[in-house]
Design a protein around this motif. Structure first.
Motif: not given
Length: 197
Positions: A64-84
């Motif tokens: 789940t955490h990787l699916f969320m992270l990858n989908n947010l990153r692939e959106s291209g909307k954020f400067e950067r998305v990290d986890i935890n």
């Protein structure tokens, strides 16, 4: 030659195919709009379990955490998305769960039948995915969002076990990005951050 072809076909089938995506997708404006955000899914807990059978043991790790992270990153909307990253200014806390929407007794019977047939016969299950997102600026609450997806999934040897969950998460993330865009909270933050630089 035929033997090699059959072996190649068996390997392709055993790797599993992704389940078709039956969830609605949501449109949001493309382009970098939002500042860096840290993602925390289910308080950083990753569910793992091990099952052993006649042919050895298999470890299941929830993605789940990787699916969320990858989908947010692939959106291209954020400067950067990290986890935890607890020190990040902007945090997206996610509570995500999947629960059975079917009859518990019937589902147990399906699992036993699937094990008996080595999952060579497709078996249908009903699940409900629920996600609650809390967007924080430091310790200040910016916005909360909740989503639900109902899913009929097939358990079958040749379908990747978590592919339907990834499809549900993609639909939920698209919906979240559409709602964040509509509300404009992060866009205003991004504009303020860009003028300060």
């Amino acid at each position: 030659m035929t033997r090699n072809g059959l072996l190649l076909l068996a390997l392709v089938l055993l790797t599993g195919c992704a389940a078709p995506n039956k969830f609605q997708s949501y449109e949001y404006k493309k382009g970098l709009d939002y500042p860096y955000v840290s993602l925390l899914v289910n308080d950083g807990q990753v569910h793992q379990s091990m099952s052993c059978g006649q042919y050895g043991c298999h470890t299941y790790t929830d993605q789940t955490h990787l699916f969320m992270l990858n989908n947010l990153r692939e959106s291209g909307k954020f400067e950067r998305v990290d986890i935890n990253n607890g020190l990040a200014q902007n945090k997206l806390l996610v509570s995500f769960q999947r629960e059975s929407a079917g009859n518990a007794g019937l589902d147990f019977g399906k699992v036993m039948f699937g094990a008996l047939t080595l999952f060579l016969v497709p078996i249908s299950y009903d699940y409900r995915y629920q996600a609650k997102f809390t967007l924080l600026d430091g310790s200040e609450l910016v916005k909360e969002y909740e989503y639900r997806r109902d899913s009929e999934e097939m358990m079958f040897l040749f379908i990747e076990p978590q592919s339907a969950k990834n499809n549900a998460i993609k639909s939920i993330v698209d919906n979240l990005l559409q709602d964040i865009e509509r509300d404009g909270a992060l866009q205003r933050k991004a504009a303020v951050a860009n003028t300060a630089q």
